[in-house]
Write a protein that holds these residues in place. Structure first.
Motif: not given
Length: 207
Positions: A103-111
């Motif tokens: 459903r278009g959810l995005k994430y990235k781990d900064m740490s």
């Protein structure tokens, strides 16, 4: 007498001739006058100088031809451009990869974190900053006691329940939540309708 003469002739024929007699031809020089000899020497010297000059010119022409050939070869051969040293990526600036969920959810781990992992039914303690698409902050919790909620029970927006799974304590994650997983068409205080929201979330602990 004839007998003696024959014996003498036979003796001469049998005698070995070790050395051939020298030629009695007179040299050309001995038959010439001093003036003629001088003239001949001058001509010989002149011829010798001409030969040296020809030889010198020949060597000079050869060098000139070799130089022209080398020049043409240098012009034809392509110039090699100096090798460029490979550019090193700046240290400490690794490019984080975005992960796209349903459903278009995005994430990235900064740490990434190194503590326990967040899972459905666990109580999470987090600090966070919420921003609109224009970077305006609409909500935050970064001091005092962390914000607490139980993951996967609907006590927070759907984007958080989906996007914080798998996070580890000590980690920091950035979420981009579409309106359908946030406050939808209605919006709420400080958040316009149909707003895509960005959250920076730090997981401080799991109870």
């Amino acid at each position: 007498r004839e007998r003696e003469r024959e014996e003498e002739e036979e003796e001469e024929e049998n005698t070995p001739k070790a050395v051939k007699p020298k030629s009695k031809k007179r040299t050309l020089e001995s038959s010439q006058s001093p003036a003629q000899r001088k003239k001949q020497r001058v001509e010989e010297e002149k011829q010798e100088q001409q030969q040296k000059k020809k030889k010198k010119n020949k060597n000079k022409n050869k060098k000139s031809q070799d130089s022209e050939t080398a020049k043409e070869s240098a012009q034809k051969s392509p110039k090699k451009s100096p090798k460029e040293a490979p550019k090193e990526a700046p240290k400490g600036k690794k490019k984080d990869k975005w992960v796209t969920l349903a459903r278009g959810l995005k994430y990235k781990d900064m740490s990434p974190g190194e503590g326990p992992t967040a899972a459905r039914g666990k109580k999470l303690k987090v600090f966070y900053v919420g921003q609109l698409q224009d970077k305006k902050i609409f909500d935050k919790k970064i001091t005092d006691e962390p914000f607490e909620f139980v993951l996967g029970t609907g006590s927070v927006i759907k984007g958080w329940d989906m996007g914080l799974k798998g996070m580890r304590v000590g980690g920091k994650r950035r979420l981009v939540v579409p309106a359908t997983l946030a406050y939808g068409k209605e919006g709420t205080d400080g958040i316009p309708p149909n707003s895509t929201l960005t959250f920076t979330i730090e997981l401080k602990g799991i109870a």
